[in-house]
Design a protein around this motif. Structure first.
Motif, PDB file in Angstrom:
ATOM      1  N   LYS A   1     -42.353  51.019 -66.251  1.00  0.00           N
ATOM      2  CA  LYS A   1     -41.137  51.013 -65.430  1.00  0.00           C
ATOM      3  C   LYS A   1     -41.400  50.296 -64.107  1.00  0.00           C
ATOM      4  O   LYS A   1     -40.588  49.484 -63.655  1.00  0.00           O
ATOM      5  N   PHE A   2     -42.519  50.587 -63.499  1.00  0.00           N
ATOM      6  CA  PHE A   2     -42.897  49.978 -62.228  1.00  0.00           C
ATOM      7  C   PHE A   2     -42.949  48.452 -62.349  1.00  0.00           C
ATOM      8  O   PHE A   2     -42.494  47.727 -61.455  1.00  0.00           O
ATOM      9  N   ALA A   3     -43.469  47.973 -63.454  1.00  0.00           N
ATOM     10  CA  ALA A   3     -43.704  46.536 -63.638  1.00  0.00           C
ATOM     11  C   ALA A   3     -42.432  45.735 -63.883  1.00  0.00           C
ATOM     12  O   ALA A   3     -42.474  44.500 -63.887  1.00  0.00           O
ATOM     13  N   THR A   4     -41.289  46.401 -64.104  1.00  0.00           N
ATOM     14  CA  THR A   4     -40.045  45.669 -64.375  1.00  0.00           C
ATOM     15  C   THR A   4     -39.403  45.101 -63.114  1.00  0.00           C
ATOM     16  O   THR A   4     -38.413  44.371 -63.209  1.00  0.00           O
TER      17      THR A   4
ATOM     18  N   TYR B   1     -41.385  44.732 -73.768  1.00  0.00           N
ATOM     19  CA  TYR B   1     -40.643  43.754 -72.971  1.00  0.00           C
ATOM     20  C   TYR B   1     -41.632  42.744 -72.403  1.00  0.00           C
ATOM     21  O   TYR B   1     -42.826  43.027 -72.250  1.00  0.00           O
ATOM     22  N   GLY B   2     -41.103  41.576 -72.102  1.00  0.00           N
ATOM     23  CA  GLY B   2     -41.934  40.519 -71.543  1.00  0.00           C
ATOM     24  C   GLY B   2     -41.396  40.041 -70.210  1.00  0.00           C
ATOM     25  O   GLY B   2     -40.209  40.202 -69.913  1.00  0.00           O
ATOM     26  N   PHE B   3     -42.253  39.446 -69.434  1.00  0.00           N
ATOM     27  CA  PHE B   3     -41.859  38.935 -68.129  1.00  0.00           C
ATOM     28  C   PHE B   3     -41.194  37.565 -68.215  1.00  0.00           C
ATOM     29  O   PHE B   3     -40.603  37.110 -67.237  1.00  0.00           O
ATOM     30  N   TYR B   4     -41.307  36.933 -69.374  1.00  0.00           N
ATOM     31  CA  TYR B   4     -40.808  35.560 -69.479  1.00  0.00           C
ATOM     32  C   TYR B   4     -40.485  35.173 -70.916  1.00  0.00           C
ATOM     33  O   TYR B   4     -40.837  35.880 -71.869  1.00  0.00           O
TER      34      TYR B   4
ATOM     35  N   LEU C   1     -40.227  52.674 -75.681  1.00  0.00           N
ATOM     36  CA  LEU C   1     -40.188  52.656 -74.220  1.00  0.00           C
ATOM     37  C   LEU C   1     -38.953  53.419 -73.774  1.00  0.00           C
ATOM     38  O   LEU C   1     -37.883  52.845 -73.562  1.00  0.00           O
ATOM     39  N   THR C   2     -39.090  54.715 -73.649  1.00  0.00           N
ATOM     40  CA  THR C   2     -37.949  55.555 -73.284  1.00  0.00           C
ATOM     41  C   THR C   2     -37.783  55.598 -71.767  1.00  0.00           C
ATOM     42  O   THR C   2     -38.754  55.524 -71.013  1.00  0.00           O
ATOM     43  N   GLY C   3     -36.539  55.706 -71.342  1.00  0.00           N
ATOM     44  CA  GLY C   3     -36.251  55.824 -69.921  1.00  0.00           C
ATOM     45  C   GLY C   3     -36.239  54.527 -69.155  1.00  0.00           C
ATOM     46  O   GLY C   3     -36.169  54.531 -67.928  1.00  0.00           O
ATOM     47  N   LEU C   4     -36.297  53.387 -69.864  1.00  0.00           N
ATOM     48  CA  LEU C   4     -36.299  52.085 -69.201  1.00  0.00           C
ATOM     49  C   LEU C   4     -34.998  51.317 -69.438  1.00  0.00           C
ATOM     50  O   LEU C   4     -34.913  50.126 -69.142  1.00  0.00           O
ATOM     51  N   GLU C   5     -34.002  51.996 -69.970  1.00  0.00           N
ATOM     52  CA  GLU C   5     -32.769  51.301 -70.360  1.00  0.00           C
ATOM     53  C   GLU C   5     -32.145  50.547 -69.186  1.00  0.00           C
ATOM     54  O   GLU C   5     -31.780  49.363 -69.319  1.00  0.00           O
TER      55      GLU C   5
END
Length: 430
Positions: A331-334, A143-146, A118-122
């Motif tokens: 990225k949007f979902a973070t 990554y996870g939401f919880y 997952l590049t660019g999400l740092e």
């Protein structure tokens, strides 16, 4: 986390075991799949959970409305069939662009060549709980939401009746204190069992719930320095001490070798004095007991309190033909509002501080904030090696055998031999 999420711990072990067989039999890489004319396919195991699936669908709908270049399409599978669907797609190199996976199995998928970094999400992931970000070999893949937090549940009135203090994050119970409490609860004659460790649960529950106890004793599932051997970790003196203690709880009647089908209900009905369960049990027990119920930190058995870390997470398949589109969605979902939406629907610990402020109960000073603190301070991710699915099933069998009376030392020695042989036969997953 609702009971369905606990059931996912069982299903994830089945997925992992089958996935490892399928993935290790395939060459790395493969034909592009999961995207066509800007449409990105997403797979999830949440078909059986309308609330969480609805929260995920909300993110997808908002993403689709936010731009015109990409369109994500969700395909939800019942938990029981997600196993077959994922492994079949992996074998035929036709995984969707975006998919969910249980956190400890991420390294196996990376090693098999089916996940992209997952590049660019740092910057977006900097504020996530460490246990909710899947990393392997120096790169981020999911990554996870919880997350969720195991804890000891009892009532203040129960502790007061036997003269035992309420532990805190800074001063958890020691082994001696916990053993003394179990003795007093047995002697009180008020409970069928002093404690319920949910030994009726199966699959991934065993390494998720019990390896942290092993680690608190000083052992581990494998030596994490290189992940080449379990010798000296899973069969160390500390590990054997854990096994003897765990078996001893059954032998002296403190816990059942196989607990009931609904341990939370048994606790609520007064059959047990202490329940080892997850943060998902909090709401129903608060409704029944109010301020009397306590959600306490794990015991410090000598090497600090430990709980399992890492729940379901999201990643991008390497075979996705539109990596830019998939990463744009990821990225949007973070955003905090989406993290909060999924965590609220799942009844779980929000992955970010901003999201926690948006979920009732998880704001600073609120009742559920303690679970986020437990996750921050005590969570240990399961071994970050592609061999984890085999390690998990091997540990589960060994622990179950020990609980049912097998010799702790020889059982752990055999588990070590099996794990080491698997790691070596796969060239240590290099």
């Amino acid at each position: 986390m609702r009971r369905n999420t606990r059931r996912a711990l069982v299903a994830s072990a089945m997925v992992a075991a089958a996935a490892m067989v399928a993935l290790t039999g395939c060459a790395k890489g493969g034909a592009a799949a999961g995207s066509s004319n800007g449409e990105l396919t997403m797979w999830t195991h949440n078909a059986g959970n309308k609330a969480e699936l609805g929260a995920v669908q909300k993110i997808v709908d908002d993403f689709n409305k936010s731009q015109s270049k990409y369109r994500v399409k969700v395909q939800a599978f019942p938990q029981d069939s997600y196993n077959q669907s994922v492994t079949a797609a992996a074998a035929s190199k036709k995984l969707p662009c975006i998919l969910d996976i249980d956190a400890p199995n991420v390294p196996n998928w990376v090693w098999a060549g089916y996940l992209s970094p997952l590049t660019g999400l740092e910057s977006q992931l900097d504020g996530f709980l460490p246990s909710t970000v899947g990393k392997y070999d120096g790169k981020t893949y999911s990554y996870g939401f919880y997350d969720v937090a195991l804890n000891l549940i009892t009532k203040k009135s129960t502790l007061d009746a036997v003269g035992v203090r309420v532990p805190t994050v800074d001063e958890p119970w020691t082994k001696a204190e916990f053993d003394d409490l179990l003795t007093k609860l047995k002697a009180s004659g008020k409970f069928r069992y002093a404690a319920d460790f949910m030994t009726s649960s199966t699959g991934e529950w065993w390494p998720y719930a019990y390896s942290p106890l092993l680690q608190s004793f000083g052992g581990d599932l494998i030596d994490r320095d290189g992940y080449k051997t379990a010798d000296g970790a899973l069969n160390s003196a500390d590990a054997v001490a854990w096994a003897k203690w765990f078996r001893g709880l059954v032998a002296d009647g403190s816990i059942a070798a196989k607990s009931g089908t609904d341990p939370a209900a048994d606790f609520a009905n007064g059959k047990t004095g202490i329940l080892y369960d997850g943060s998902w049990a909090a709401d129903s027990l608060r409704q029944k007991f109010g301020d009397d119920v306590l959600f306490l930190p794990p015991v410090d058995f000598g090497k600090g309190p430990k709980i399992g870390g890492g729940s379901w997470q999201w990643g991008v398949s390497k075979t996705c033909s539109d990596q830019a589109g998939a990463l744009a969605y990821m990225k949007f979902a973070t955003a905090d509002k989406y993290v909060a939406g999924v965590a609220k629907a799942a009844g779980t610990i929000p992955a970010t501080e901003g999201a926690a402020a948006l979920v009732p109960g998880y704001g600073e000073g609120e009742d559920n904030a303690i679970f986020r603190e437990y996750s921050q301070k005590f969570a240990e991710v399961r071994p970050v090696t592609p061999g984890y699915p085999f390690i998990a099933t091997t540990f589960t069998k060994a622990a179950q055998d020990i609980v049912n009376g097998a010799d702790p030392k020889s059982t752990l020695d055999q588990a070590v031999k099996d794990i080491d042989a698997n790691q070596k036969s796969n060239n240590y997953f290099k």
